[in-house]
Design a protein around this motif. Structure first.
Motif, PDB file in Angstrom:
ATOM      1  N   PRO A  73       2.565  -7.815 -10.238  1.00  8.88           N
ATOM      2  CA  PRO A  73       3.657  -6.847 -10.352  1.00  8.88           C
ATOM      3  C   PRO A  73       4.970  -7.569 -10.645  1.00  8.88           C
ATOM      4  O   PRO A  73       5.092  -8.767 -10.398  1.00  8.88           O
ATOM      5  CB  PRO A  73       3.690  -6.184  -8.979  1.00  8.88           C
TER       6      PRO A  73
ATOM      7  N   ASP B 268       9.031  -3.774  -9.705  1.00  6.34           N
ATOM      8  CA  ASP B 268       7.994  -2.945  -9.070  1.00  6.34           C
ATOM      9  C   ASP B 268       8.129  -3.009  -7.554  1.00  6.34           C
ATOM     10  O   ASP B 268       8.036  -1.995  -6.857  1.00  6.34           O
ATOM     11  CB  ASP B 268       6.598  -3.453  -9.457  1.00  6.34           C
TER      12      ASP B 268
ATOM     13  N   ILE C 224       4.013   1.027   5.705  1.00  6.53           N
ATOM     14  CA  ILE C 224       3.541   0.497   4.426  1.00  6.53           C
ATOM     15  C   ILE C 224       3.882   1.487   3.319  1.00  6.53           C
ATOM     16  O   ILE C 224       3.564   2.678   3.403  1.00  6.53           O
ATOM     17  CB  ILE C 224       2.020   0.243   4.466  1.00  6.53           C
ATOM     18  N   GLN C 225       4.581   0.998   2.279  1.00 11.93           N
ATOM     19  CA  GLN C 225       4.961   1.854   1.157  1.00 11.93           C
ATOM     20  C   GLN C 225       3.947   1.792   0.030  1.00 11.93           C
ATOM     21  O   GLN C 225       3.615   2.797  -0.569  1.00 11.93           O
ATOM     22  CB  GLN C 225       6.337   1.415   0.608  1.00 11.93           C
ATOM     23  N   HIS C 226       3.488   0.586  -0.245  1.00 15.72           N
ATOM     24  CA  HIS C 226       2.620   0.413  -1.395  1.00 15.72           C
ATOM     25  C   HIS C 226       1.872  -0.899  -1.248  1.00 15.72           C
ATOM     26  O   HIS C 226       2.375  -1.839  -0.647  1.00 15.72           O
ATOM     27  CB  HIS C 226       3.459   0.398  -2.689  1.00 15.72           C
ATOM     28  N   VAL C 227       0.663  -0.959  -1.832  1.00 21.27           N
ATOM     29  CA  VAL C 227      -0.094  -2.198  -1.835  1.00 21.27           C
ATOM     30  C   VAL C 227      -0.373  -2.589  -3.277  1.00 21.27           C
ATOM     31  O   VAL C 227      -0.873  -1.771  -4.061  1.00 21.27           O
ATOM     32  CB  VAL C 227      -1.423  -2.039  -1.060  1.00 21.27           C
ATOM     33  N   PHE C 228       0.006  -3.813  -3.647  1.00 24.92           N
ATOM     34  CA  PHE C 228      -0.212  -4.290  -5.012  1.00 24.92           C
ATOM     35  C   PHE C 228      -1.340  -5.311  -5.029  1.00 24.92           C
ATOM     36  O   PHE C 228      -1.415  -6.166  -4.149  1.00 24.92           O
ATOM     37  CB  PHE C 228       1.043  -4.989  -5.548  1.00 24.92           C
TER      38      PHE C 228
ATOM     39  N   THR D 269      -2.552 -10.334  -2.693  1.00 25.65           N
ATOM     40  CA  THR D 269      -2.258  -8.942  -2.362  1.00 25.65           C
ATOM     41  C   THR D 269      -0.839  -8.884  -1.822  1.00 25.65           C
ATOM     42  O   THR D 269      -0.441  -9.751  -1.048  1.00 25.65           O
ATOM     43  CB  THR D 269      -3.216  -8.432  -1.257  1.00 25.65           C
TER      44      THR D 269
ATOM     45  N   HIS E  83      11.512  -1.485  -6.194  1.00 24.38           N
ATOM     46  CA  HIS E  83      11.443  -0.036  -6.258  1.00 24.38           C
ATOM     47  C   HIS E  83      10.901   0.560  -4.949  1.00 24.38           C
ATOM     48  O   HIS E  83      11.365   1.589  -4.474  1.00 24.38           O
ATOM     49  CB  HIS E  83      10.545   0.352  -7.438  1.00 24.38           C
ATOM     50  N   HIS E  84       9.897  -0.135  -4.376  1.00 24.53           N
ATOM     51  CA  HIS E  84       9.305   0.389  -3.137  1.00 24.53           C
ATOM     52  C   HIS E  84      10.023  -0.092  -1.879  1.00 24.53           C
ATOM     53  O   HIS E  84       9.883   0.488  -0.819  1.00 24.53           O
ATOM     54  CB  HIS E  84       7.829  -0.021  -3.056  1.00 24.53           C
TER      55      HIS E  84
ATOM     56  N   VAL F 145       1.763  -6.361   0.260  1.00 22.49           N
ATOM     57  CA  VAL F 145       1.948  -5.121   1.004  1.00 22.49           C
ATOM     58  C   VAL F 145       3.452  -4.913   1.139  1.00 22.49           C
ATOM     59  O   VAL F 145       4.143  -5.756   1.708  1.00 22.49           O
ATOM     60  CB  VAL F 145       1.290  -5.215   2.396  1.00 22.49           C
ATOM     61  N   VAL F 146       3.968  -3.833   0.578  1.00 20.72           N
ATOM     62  CA  VAL F 146       5.403  -3.583   0.642  1.00 20.72           C
ATOM     63  C   VAL F 146       5.706  -2.690   1.834  1.00 20.72           C
ATOM     64  O   VAL F 146       5.095  -1.639   2.017  1.00 20.72           O
ATOM     65  CB  VAL F 146       5.923  -2.923  -0.648  1.00 20.72           C
TER      66      VAL F 146
END
Lengths: 321, 501, 313
Positions: free
Chosen positions: B491, B495, B479-483, B470, B498-499, B472-473
């Motif tokens: 990703p 990707d 937190i902006q995004h979780v992949f 996982t 970008h965040h 976490v950005v």
């Protein structure tokens, strides 16, 4: 930031308020406290300590510490007496020469402390403590444990000649305070102390010769210790290896209680003056209101811890040795 | 007019600059970008004289020069505006501007304050800052201090014959949008007086301001791009470089984690000024990677979990139980282990040997009534030295004398032997050579196979993508995004970038 | 052998060389009775240095030990009559508690240890003056002999102090080498931040180190007062310098983490031999303090680990 109750303002004025409160308290308990006689007594007691405190203030402002004052004062006092006697034992025609010589000697001694600290890269508290031991040791060696006396009445006029009820010494001390203030505010050296205390690495990066300034700071402190020693001799009329005893604790306490921050860059001569007065008012006041004066050291011990705690910005301190 | 030719810089174990060529013309603004560790800061230090190059030449107007220290560089017109606030807070503005150069205002050591104030006003006017030069610096805003620093550097103009080169290191990091715009406008105007080298993490700003951009990676200049020649994604690709090697990060060993078993849960955790509203879950066997730029809050999260900082809001749960006042001691007792970034300072105790370091976090287990069972300690150390192939002559070896990779193995062994089930890794491969890095990757895989939850702050983005289940950005503490990073569905660098930015 | 390894053995070499030098100059010095007597005399200083070692070992300093010993001589003299043997417990307890106070002020209130211990020293001095009424006190000789006589007699030719010193050294050595406490001290001294990042409660251990320092200074004070059969607020003045010298000359640097109590024993013996040698070489006692001050500077300069000091303040 800003506002009347900002940290800076509290630190600046808290000590003065404490001083006024103490004076009010002791006066309320015994009105004789505020008598001119008693005030003169405080002033005389404070004068030598004031000189020592002024000296160490410069060192603390740099973020270092100087614990050599006991040895420095003892040695300077002993040498002063011996030299004074050698020069005829009277201020005139030649005895006065001892004054500048000993002040220069004090500066030299301080410079040695600074050299040991800077050149051998020893933390200043230990370098100066060791140099203090050396100073006391030298004083013992020179005197052989004896007391050296000065009986010259002209010299003792520092204590005996009173103007408006205060002895000459007090006026000389006030003059010295102004000299110290001038050094602090208007000289490159004085400002460089603050630059180093505020950010040693930054000052170095800007081209300040940090080592030289450090050594100069200790030398300046040494000169003030020598003046303190001369006052002490004038006060007591004698010198011995123990003349400097207790100056370390009292002067450091005074400076810190007055609001000079131990990590450097904050406070200055003004704080030292207030601090010395606080300490001497407490010492005198306790006697005036009839408390045993030996509680003094304990009270000062508690006070110094309180002062450091109140002045420390916790967020800025990572860890302390 | 200022030029570096084939400049080399080596440190023990690191080749920091590899034959770097660099040029800046009069009045030019040059951007400098690269990931952490790409060599940007080394290059800057060479330029402003803090480091001396091991090879190559520095040329000013075609003449070779050599600087022993920053002051000599300043005398040749090279000034630095530091990222950290480099003004001394307890001095006045004018004293800071002329610090180290007070002689011009002094006679017999006494300062003429009026002359200094007048001169300071002149400098402040250059940066359009209308403040009283007698103000104490600590009373200024960050943006004002930044401008004062610039004014300080601009004093070189009067002192130096010839042209100025001014380095701006992350000058915008503490400024808001309007302040950034003002600063940029000012810098553009000042190109009539000086050239600028601009270093920033913020790609859009670099592209906005710079005439040319140098892209660095692994101590080399990868490319030099003129204005408008490239878009942000392309520059970023050049910064991070090669494609991800799946073998290298042991992706074939990545197995799904146990989604039913939550080891650690943060909900709404915030520390004012550092992180806000952080919520995440760590499962048994999961590698959770925190990704973001320097200062995005990654460290603050790790230190919160380890109890070194207390969150102002939100809560931390370990094994479902709320931990109201976590300290490092209680965190360790609950099975948390921490591998800090500063390995030599916080990771190992140099001066203590291998077994002493390994049992430091678990002294209670290797003692009874406070008396150490040294025999068992040594056995443990021998065991792990063999298991992890630690290169130490014996369990008595001083950890301070081990190589970086072996030190890291000792730190990992400390936590694994202590049975830590939540392991926090902060840049675990920083400064390690390739072989040692691979060993660390192997250990991370082994830990997750054993059901240990790992929170990772990786050294590079590739590492993060390769290792994690996982990602976490984070950006500016949030937190902006979780992949989700299942093998085969990971990703791309872009990707993440970008965040991040 | 590189320089680093030789440095470890320097204190031992220095001791042997010094003893040999003095022995050659004056063979009488090497008589067992003389050596034992010399060792016996230095025991209170040794015990104080032993405690101080812990404060320095964790990277701090305890400047209150001398005032602590002063205060304890007064406490012992005042309360021996009423408490009998229990006065020892009172003394050690007071030392431990005041040491804890230093540690508390240092760690929890972020006051540098040289200031906090100086301040606690001031408090000790006050207590001593208050209890004694600022006079020198005498113990009742009979009672002293009954309660503490065993401390200062001889067994054969061996002074009893040496057994006490040996026992305390053994205990301290055990704490240092074989207990979690000692391990934690070492970790704190050698790498405070790493110790913290390993979950060690650094503040608690620092407080304990100062407490041990205080307790041992108290034992030193107690023994000193028994030896002199009395106490006064300044009677132990002159202990601080040789105590610091003993620790540092022994090889525990100001930066902590290395050395230990065994080194302090060597350091104390070096101090003792230097003192004795001054007699033999005709150096006057008045020069002693100056000499020790210089020795101290050399000792710090050669032992301190400068890599641990980012800037030297």
């Amino acid at each position: 930031m800003g506002g009347i109750l900002s940290r800076e303002n509290i630190i600046r004025w808290a000590a003065l308020l404490v001083l006024l409160a103490l004076i009010a308290l002791f006066t309320a308990l015994n009105p004789a406290f505020l008598s001119q006689r008693n005030l003169a007594r405080i002033a005389i007691a404070a004068a030598p300590a004031m000189m020592v405190a002024l000296g160490v203030t410069f060192v603390i402002v740099m973020g270092s510490i100087d614990l050599s004052m006991e040895g420095a004062v003892s040695l300077a006092a002993v040498l002063f007496c011996l030299l004074f006697v050698k020069l005829g034992g009277a201020l005139l025609p030649w005895g006065w020469l001892a004054v500048p010589v000993i002040v220069l000697f004090g500066a030299f001694y301080g410079m040695l402390t600074g050299l040991v600290h800077v050149r051998l890269k020893i933390p200043s508290f230990m370098a100066s403590l060791a140099m203090g031991f050396v100073g006391t040791g030298a004083a013992v060696m020179i005197t052989g444990g004896e007391i050296v006396r000065i009986g010259d009445s002209t010299f003792r006029m520092l204590l005996t000649w009173r103007i408006l009820g205060y002895p000459l010494m007090v006026y000389v001390a006030i003059a010295c305070i102004f000299v110290a203030l001038f050094i602090q505010k208007h000289t490159v050296l004085g400002r460089n102390f603050y630059a180093i205390g505020g950010g040693e690495e930054l000052a170095h990066a800007s081209g300040v010769n940090v080592r030289a300034v450090r050594i100069a700071g200790f030398a300046l402190a040494g000169a003030f210790y020598a003046i303190g020693a001369i006052f002490q001799v004038a006060k007591l009329g004698q010198a011995e290896a123990a003349t400097g005893a207790n100056f370390m604790f009292v002067s450091i306490t005074s400076v810190v209680v007055g609001g000079v921050a131990l990590w450097g860059g904050v406070g200055g001569v003004w704080n030292a003056v207030v601090g010395v007065l606080i300490v001497n008012v407490i010492a005198n006041g306790m006697v005036v209101i009839g408390l045993p004066n030996f509680l003094q050291d304990g009270v000062l011990g508690v006070l110094v811890i309180l002062a450091v705690v109140l002045a420390t910005d916790r967020r800025a301190v990572a860890f302390v040795k | 007019m200022y030029e570096l030719r084939a400049v080399e810089k080596k440190f023990p174990g690191v080749h920091a600059l590899k034959s770097v060529d660099f040029k800046i013309a009069r009045g030019e603004i040059v951007g400098l970008v690269g990931e952490n560790g790409a060599g940007k800061s080394t290059l800057m230090k060479v330029i402003y004289g803090a480091y001396q190059p091991d090879g190559g030449q520095i040329l000013i107007d075609g003449k070779a020069v050599r600087f022993a220290n920053p002051r000599q560089a300043m005398e040749k017109g090279i000034g630095m505006v530091f990222q950290e606030q480099s003004l001394i807070p307890n001095l006045t503005v004018m004293e800071n501007i002329f610090l180290g150069y007070q002689e011009q205002f002094t006679r017999l050591g006494v300062i003429d304050w009026k002359a200094m104030a007048a001169a300071a006003r002149k400098q402040l006017a250059k940066v359009k800052l209308d403040i009283d030069p007698r103000m104490v610096t600590s009373a200024l805003s960050f943006a004002q201090r930044q401008l004062v620093e610039l004014a300080k550097v601009l004093t070189l103009e009067e002192r130096v014959e010839g042209d100025l080169v001014i380095l701006l290191d992350e000058p915008t990091s503490v400024l808001n949008k309007e302040e950034v715009a003002l600063l940029f406008k000012l810098v553009r105007e000042l190109t009539s007086r000086a050239s600028f080298i601009f270093v920033s993490h913020r790609m859009d700003e670099v592209m906005d301001l710079s005439d040319r951009i140098y892209v660095m990676k692994d101590g080399q200049v990868m490319d030099v791009l003129a204005r408008g020649q490239a878009e942000a994604p392309e520059i970023q690709r050049k910064m991070v470089g090669r494609d991800i090697d799946r073998e290298y990060y042991r992706e074939q060993k990545q197995v799904p984690y146990d989604a039913d078993k939550v080891l650690l849960e943060l909900s709404g955790v915030g520390i004012s000024g550092r992180i806000e509203d952080i919520s995440l879950k760590l499962h048994a066997g999961e590698v959770l990677c925190l990704v973001g730029t320097e200062g995005s809050g990654r460290e603050a999260i790790l230190r919160t979990i380890f109890g070194m900082v207390q969150p102002a809001e939100g809560e931390v749960r370990i094994d479902g139980a709320v931990q109201p006042r976590l300290t490092p001691g209680s965190a360790v007792a609950r099975g948390v282990g921490y591998v800090p970034r500063e390995r030599k300072i916080e990771g190992i105790v140099s001066g203590m040997n291998v077994y002493e370091n390994m049992t430091l976090s678990q002294l209670g287990r290797y003692s009874s009534w406070g008396v150490l069972a040294v025999g068992r300690e040594k056995a443990l150390a021998r065991d792990w030295i063999a298991k992890l192939k630690i290169k130490a002559h014996s369990e008595y070896a001083d950890c301070g004398n081990l190589s970086g990779g072996n030190q890291q193995k000792v730190v990992l062994a400390k936590w694994r032997s202590g049975g830590s089930r939540i392991v926090l890794l902060d840049h675990p491969t920083r400064g390690l050579d390739i072989g040692a890095k691979e060993d660390v990757y192997d250990m991370i895989r082994e830990m997750s196979a054993d059901g240990v939850g790992v929170v990772l702050v990786a050294d590079t983005l590739e590492e993060a993508i390769g290792l994690s289940h996982t990602i976490v950005v984070l950006k500016d503490g949030a937190i902006q995004h979780v992949f989700d990073c299942r093998p085969g569905a990971k990703p791309s660098l872009f990707d993440l970038l970008h965040h991040m930015i | 052998m590189n320089l680093q390894q030789i440095r470890q053995y320097m204190p031992w070499i220095a001791l042997v060389v010094l003893v040999a030098l003095v022995g050659i100059a004056n063979p009488g010095f090497l008589r067992p009775a003389n050596l034992l007597g010399l060792a016996g005399d230095i025991v209170p200083l040794f015990i104080m240095a032993l405690g101080l070692t812990f404060a320095i070992y964790i990277g701090g300093i305890d400047l209150s030990v001398q005032s602590m010993a002063n205060m304890i001589t007064v406490v012992a003299s005042v309360y021996l009559a009423s408490l009998g043997g229990w006065v020892a417990v009172l003394c050690v307890g007071a030392g431990f508690a005041l040491g804890m106070l230093s540690g508390f002020v240092t760690t929890r209130l972020f006051v540098p240890s040289f200031i906090s211990t100086l301040a606690v020293g001031g408090i000790c001095f006050s207590i001593a003056q208050w209890l004694s009424g600022n006079r020198a006190l005498n113990m009742d000789a009979e009672q002293r002999n009954a309660v503490f006589g065993w401390m200062i007699g001889r067994t054969g030719i061996i002074p009893n102090e040496l057994f006490i010193a040996g026992a305390l050294l053994a205990i301290c050595l055990f704490i240092e080498r074989r207990t979690t406490l000692g391990r934690a001290f070492k970790a704190v001294g050698a790498g405070e931040l790493a110790a913290r990042a390993s979950g060690i409660n650094v503040a608690r251990y620092k407080i304990l180190a100062f407490a041990i320092s205080g307790a041992l200074a108290a034992i030193a004070g107690l023994m000193f007062s028994v030896k002199l059969s009395g106490g006064a607020p300044t009677i132990a003045n002159g202990f601080l310098l040789p105590a610091i010298v003993a620790v540092l000359v022994g090889g525990t640097p100001l930066t902590g983490g290395v050395g230990g109590v065994l080194n302090t024993m060597i350091g104390t013996l070096i101090v003792a031999v230097i003192r004795a040698s001054m007699l033999y070489f005709g150096i006057e006692a008045t020069q002693q303090q100056m000499l020790f001050g210089l020795v101290l500077i050399v000792a710090i300069a050669t032992t301190i680990d400068r890599s641990k000091l980012r800037t030297v303040k």
